[in-house]
Scaffold this active site. Structure first.
Site, mmCIF file in Angstrom:
data_model
loop_
_atom_site.group_PDB
_atom_site.id
_atom_site.type_symbol
_atom_site.label_atom_id
_atom_site.label_comp_id
_atom_site.label_asym_id
_atom_site.label_seq_id
_atom_site.Cartn_x
_atom_site.Cartn_y
_atom_site.Cartn_z
ATOM 1 N N CYS A 100 44.421 53.990 37.088
ATOM 2 C CA CYS A 100 45.017 52.802 36.476
ATOM 3 C C CYS A 100 46.291 53.236 35.755
ATOM 4 O O CYS A 100 46.278 54.232 35.032
ATOM 5 C CB CYS A 100 44.028 52.178 35.494
ATOM 6 S SG CYS A 100 44.666 50.721 34.654
ATOM 7 N N HIS A 142 39.382 45.181 40.122
ATOM 8 C CA HIS A 142 40.025 46.012 39.100
ATOM 9 C C HIS A 142 41.097 45.210 38.356
ATOM 10 O O HIS A 142 41.132 45.210 37.120
ATOM 11 C CB HIS A 142 40.627 47.251 39.769
ATOM 12 C CG HIS A 142 41.425 48.131 38.856
ATOM 13 N ND1 HIS A 142 41.031 49.415 38.535
ATOM 14 C CD2 HIS A 142 42.594 47.923 38.191
ATOM 15 C CE1 HIS A 142 41.922 49.949 37.702
ATOM 16 N NE2 HIS A 142 42.890 49.068 37.488
ATOM 17 N N GLU A 143 41.977 44.541 39.116
ATOM 18 C CA GLU A 143 43.079 43.824 38.470
ATOM 19 C C GLU A 143 42.569 42.650 37.642
ATOM 20 O O GLU A 143 43.052 42.410 36.532
ATOM 21 C CB GLU A 143 44.102 43.354 39.514
ATOM 22 C CG GLU A 143 44.762 44.461 40.323
ATOM 23 C CD GLU A 143 45.365 45.582 39.497
ATOM 24 O OE1 GLU A 143 45.732 45.336 38.329
ATOM 25 O OE2 GLU A 143 45.441 46.713 40.007
ATOM 26 N N HIS A 146 41.386 43.358 34.170
ATOM 27 C CA HIS A 146 42.429 43.445 33.135
ATOM 28 C C HIS A 146 42.581 42.111 32.397
ATOM 29 O O HIS A 146 42.974 42.096 31.232
ATOM 30 C CB HIS A 146 43.771 43.823 33.771
ATOM 31 C CG HIS A 146 43.936 45.287 34.067
ATOM 32 N ND1 HIS A 146 43.936 46.257 33.089
ATOM 33 C CD2 HIS A 146 44.130 45.944 35.240
ATOM 34 C CE1 HIS A 146 44.126 47.447 33.648
ATOM 35 N NE2 HIS A 146 44.242 47.294 34.955
HETATM 36 NI NI NI Z 1 44.562 48.976 36.134
#
Ligand code: NI
Length: 188
Positions: A100, A142-143, A146
């Site tokens: 990341c 994953h995104e 966030h």
């Molecule tokens: Ni990331």
């Protein structure tokens, strides 16, 4: 366009729940998207979430180019997704390496749902809905994490699989190689 500064683990913008995008077609959103694309390309990443550039909005961009998808893996053209919703398609998960841009220098093995459906709004304000598997599904999960203030270490089952990039050689490669999400492959 501009290359934006990337927030690093510990910054409050990465720990908060981001706000919905009220108007996906607003000029300031279009500008943000262009800057995020330039920033992601500069970093050589597969994806980027707005909180990573200090903007607490529910907006992510991602792509899965052929050279990263692996043999037989899904590719995905550059996608802009706002106010996303993710639905797992079945209980199956797989663990693979992630990196990341907000956690520089580290890699971790993270379990993610293997198949998902994601939906949301595109940059024209239209609705977008897709099914995704494997790396494509992993990048989206994953995104979108966030946007809820989650970084991948908090998704790891076994923190002994958190490692500095320079120590990756001590670990067996995962089945699809050492996937990194919003960091460049060559950094592995
Ligand atoms: Ni990331």
């Amino acid at each position: 366009m501009a290359i934006l500064k990337i927030a690093r683990m510990g910054h409050p913008v990465l720990r908060r729940v981001a706000d919905p995008v009220a108007d996906p077609t607003a000029p300031e959103i279009a500008r943000l998207i262009e800057d995020m694309i330039e920033t992601m390309r500069d970093a050589g990443g597969l994806g980027l979430a707005a909180p990573q550039v200090h903007v607490p909005l529910r907006l992510v961009i991602f792509h899965v180019p052929g050279e990263r998808a692996g043999a037989g893996g899904e590719t995905q053209a550059l996608t802009v997704l706002m106010n996303p919703v993710i639905e797992p398609l079945g209980p199956e998960r797989n663990a693979d390496w992630e990196g990341c841009l907000s956690v520089p220098g580290l890699r971790g093995q993270v379990p993610r749902f293997t198949r998902i459906r994601y939906s949301g709004l595109d940059r024209e304000g239209g609705s977008l809905s897709r099914e995704a598997a494997d790396l494509h599904a992993r990048v989206v999960q994953h995104e979108c994490d966030h946007l809820d203030g989650r970084l991948y270490p908090s998704r790891m089952g076994d923190l002994s699989f958190l490692t500095f990039e320079s120590e990756m050689r001590h670990f067996p490669r995962a089945k699809d190689g050492n996937e990194t999400l919003d960091e460049p492959a060559e950094a592995v």
